[in-house]
Design a protein around this motif. Sequence first.
Motif, PDB file in Angstrom:
ATOM      1  N   ARG A   1       0.954  -1.185  -0.087  1.00  0.00           N
ATOM      2  CA  ARG A   1       0.104  -0.162   0.059  1.00  0.00           C
ATOM      3  C   ARG A   1       0.805   1.381  -0.091  1.00  0.00           C
ATOM      4  N   GLU A   2       1.812   1.245   0.921  1.00  0.00           N
ATOM      5  CA  GLU A   2       2.824   2.240   1.005  1.00  0.00           C
ATOM      6  C   GLU A   2       3.601   2.600  -0.280  1.00  0.00           C
ATOM      7  N   THR A   3       3.842   1.843  -0.739  1.00  0.00           N
ATOM      8  CA  THR A   3       4.859   1.634  -2.066  1.00  0.00           C
ATOM      9  C   THR A   3       4.013   2.063  -3.130  1.00  0.00           C
ATOM     10  N   LEU A   4       2.718   1.748  -3.429  1.00  0.00           N
ATOM     11  CA  LEU A   4       2.015   1.797  -4.546  1.00  0.00           C
ATOM     12  C   LEU A   4       1.680   3.506  -4.311  1.00  0.00           C
ATOM     13  N   ARG A   5       1.213   3.845  -3.070  1.00  0.00           N
ATOM     14  CA  ARG A   5       0.777   5.217  -3.002  1.00  0.00           C
ATOM     15  C   ARG A   5       2.085   6.211  -3.122  1.00  0.00           C
TER      16      ARG A   5
ATOM     17  N   PRO B   1      -3.903  -9.958  -6.236  1.00  0.00           N
ATOM     18  CA  PRO B   1      -3.235 -11.146  -6.807  1.00  0.00           C
ATOM     19  C   PRO B   1      -2.143 -10.919  -8.115  1.00  0.00           C
ATOM     20  N   ALA B   2      -1.350 -11.826  -8.431  1.00  0.00           N
ATOM     21  CA  ALA B   2      -0.275 -11.434  -9.325  1.00  0.00           C
ATOM     22  C   ALA B   2      -0.347 -10.932 -10.602  1.00  0.00           C
ATOM     23  N   ASP B   3      -1.485 -11.633 -11.325  1.00  0.00           N
ATOM     24  CA  ASP B   3      -1.889 -10.911 -12.548  1.00  0.00           C
ATOM     25  C   ASP B   3      -2.544  -9.224 -12.368  1.00  0.00           C
ATOM     26  N   VAL B   4      -2.892  -9.166 -11.177  1.00  0.00           N
ATOM     27  CA  VAL B   4      -3.284  -7.386 -11.019  1.00  0.00           C
ATOM     28  C   VAL B   4      -2.143  -6.818 -10.926  1.00  0.00           C
ATOM     29  N   ALA B   5      -1.337  -7.429  -9.874  1.00  0.00           N
ATOM     30  CA  ALA B   5       0.083  -6.634  -9.551  1.00  0.00           C
ATOM     31  C   ALA B   5       1.028  -6.347 -10.822  1.00  0.00           C
TER      32      ALA B   5
ATOM     33  N   VAL C   1       7.527  -0.032 -13.207  1.00  0.00           N
ATOM     34  CA  VAL C   1       8.280  -0.492 -12.039  1.00  0.00           C
ATOM     35  C   VAL C   1       8.198  -2.098 -11.967  1.00  0.00           C
ATOM     36  N   SER C   2       8.814  -2.876 -11.143  1.00  0.00           N
ATOM     37  CA  SER C   2       8.976  -4.186 -10.945  1.00  0.00           C
ATOM     38  C   SER C   2       7.692  -4.594 -10.129  1.00  0.00           C
ATOM     39  N   VAL C   3       7.211  -5.615  -9.936  1.00  0.00           N
ATOM     40  CA  VAL C   3       6.249  -6.256  -8.985  1.00  0.00           C
ATOM     41  C   VAL C   3       6.739  -6.286  -7.783  1.00  0.00           C
ATOM     42  N   GLU C   4       8.132  -6.933  -8.061  1.00  0.00           N
ATOM     43  CA  GLU C   4       9.041  -7.074  -6.556  1.00  0.00           C
ATOM     44  C   GLU C   4       8.988  -5.721  -5.995  1.00  0.00           C
ATOM     45  N   TYR C   5       9.400  -4.640  -6.449  1.00  0.00           N
ATOM     46  CA  TYR C   5       9.526  -3.297  -6.000  1.00  0.00           C
ATOM     47  C   TYR C   5       8.010  -2.991  -5.425  1.00  0.00           C
ATOM     48  N   LEU C   6       7.051  -3.303  -6.026  1.00  0.00           N
ATOM     49  CA  LEU C   6       5.790  -2.840  -5.321  1.00  0.00           C
ATOM     50  C   LEU C   6       5.375  -3.660  -4.108  1.00  0.00           C
ATOM     51  N   VAL C   7       5.813  -4.804  -4.141  1.00  0.00           N
ATOM     52  CA  VAL C   7       5.512  -5.954  -2.751  1.00  0.00           C
ATOM     53  C   VAL C   7       6.540  -5.487  -1.841  1.00  0.00           C
ATOM     54  N   THR C   8       7.828  -5.445  -2.134  1.00  0.00           N
ATOM     55  CA  THR C   8       8.786  -5.391  -1.136  1.00  0.00           C
ATOM     56  C   THR C   8       9.234  -3.767  -0.756  1.00  0.00           C
ATOM     57  N   GLY C   9       9.186  -3.016  -1.731  1.00  0.00           N
ATOM     58  CA  GLY C   9       9.768  -1.650  -1.527  1.00  0.00           C
ATOM     59  C   GLY C   9      11.143  -1.694  -1.762  1.00  0.00           C
ATOM     60  N   ASP C  10      11.496  -2.472  -2.415  1.00  0.00           N
ATOM     61  CA  ASP C  10      12.960  -2.824  -2.665  1.00  0.00           C
ATOM     62  C   ASP C  10      13.595  -1.802  -3.770  1.00  0.00           C
ATOM     63  N   SER C  11      13.999  -0.571  -3.394  1.00  0.00           N
ATOM     64  CA  SER C  11      14.386   0.597  -4.390  1.00  0.00           C
ATOM     65  C   SER C  11      15.209   0.081  -5.478  1.00  0.00           C
TER      66      SER C  11
ATOM     67  N   SER D   1      14.936  -2.102 -12.807  1.00  0.00           N
ATOM     68  CA  SER D   1      13.646  -2.064 -13.957  1.00  0.00           C
ATOM     69  C   SER D   1      13.583  -0.819 -14.600  1.00  0.00           C
ATOM     70  N   ARG D   2      14.067   0.267 -13.952  1.00  0.00           N
ATOM     71  CA  ARG D   2      13.948   1.587 -14.838  1.00  0.00           C
ATOM     72  C   ARG D   2      15.155   1.460 -15.705  1.00  0.00           C
ATOM     73  N   GLU D   3      16.179   1.187 -15.090  1.00  0.00           N
ATOM     74  CA  GLU D   3      17.475   1.123 -16.075  1.00  0.00           C
ATOM     75  C   GLU D   3      17.235   0.329 -17.491  1.00  0.00           C
ATOM     76  N   ALA D   4      16.591  -0.936 -17.152  1.00  0.00           N
ATOM     77  CA  ALA D   4      16.226  -1.690 -18.333  1.00  0.00           C
ATOM     78  C   ALA D   4      15.285  -0.856 -19.328  1.00  0.00           C
ATOM     79  N   ALA D   5      14.428  -0.163 -18.703  1.00  0.00           N
ATOM     80  CA  ALA D   5      13.369   0.604 -19.698  1.00  0.00           C
ATOM     81  C   ALA D   5      14.098   1.629 -20.177  1.00  0.00           C
ATOM     82  N   SER D   6      14.997   2.214 -19.494  1.00  0.00           N
ATOM     83  CA  SER D   6      15.774   3.533 -20.279  1.00  0.00           C
ATOM     84  C   SER D   6      16.680   3.105 -21.354  1.00  0.00           C
ATOM     85  N   GLY D   7      17.357   1.709 -21.323  1.00  0.00           N
ATOM     86  CA  GLY D   7      18.041   1.079 -22.097  1.00  0.00           C
ATOM     87  C   GLY D   7      17.066   0.948 -23.370  1.00  0.00           C
TER      88      GLY D   7
END
Length: 117
Positions: A6-10, A46-50, A59-69, A75-81
Amino acid sequence: MDSLFRETLRSELDFQDIKVKELAVKTGISQRTLEGYLGARGSIPPADVAVKIAQVLNVSVEYLVTGDSEQNAKSREAASGCLADAISGLPMGKRQLLKELLAVLQNFDVARKPQAE
């Protein structure tokens, strides 16, 4: 863990200046459902919604779930590539125009609100 999602998504919605209604339209997930993830109960979707949420927010699903910046940065580096590849494929004139546009955007103050006349 639920409150972390919730906090990461917000935080990400605030950072990207995206409203819940806009996220609902882009993901195809109802606004009410999204508000449930952001509310006091704040369950993890659920995973498909995330995955849908993460894709729209770039962003990555892992980031949303864990807050791991660090994971989010990867993920952002790959997108910028991908963006760099797209830019390098442009003709020189369009690359120069894009460079000038970026210079203008860097100087643009997004916090400034237009004044009412």
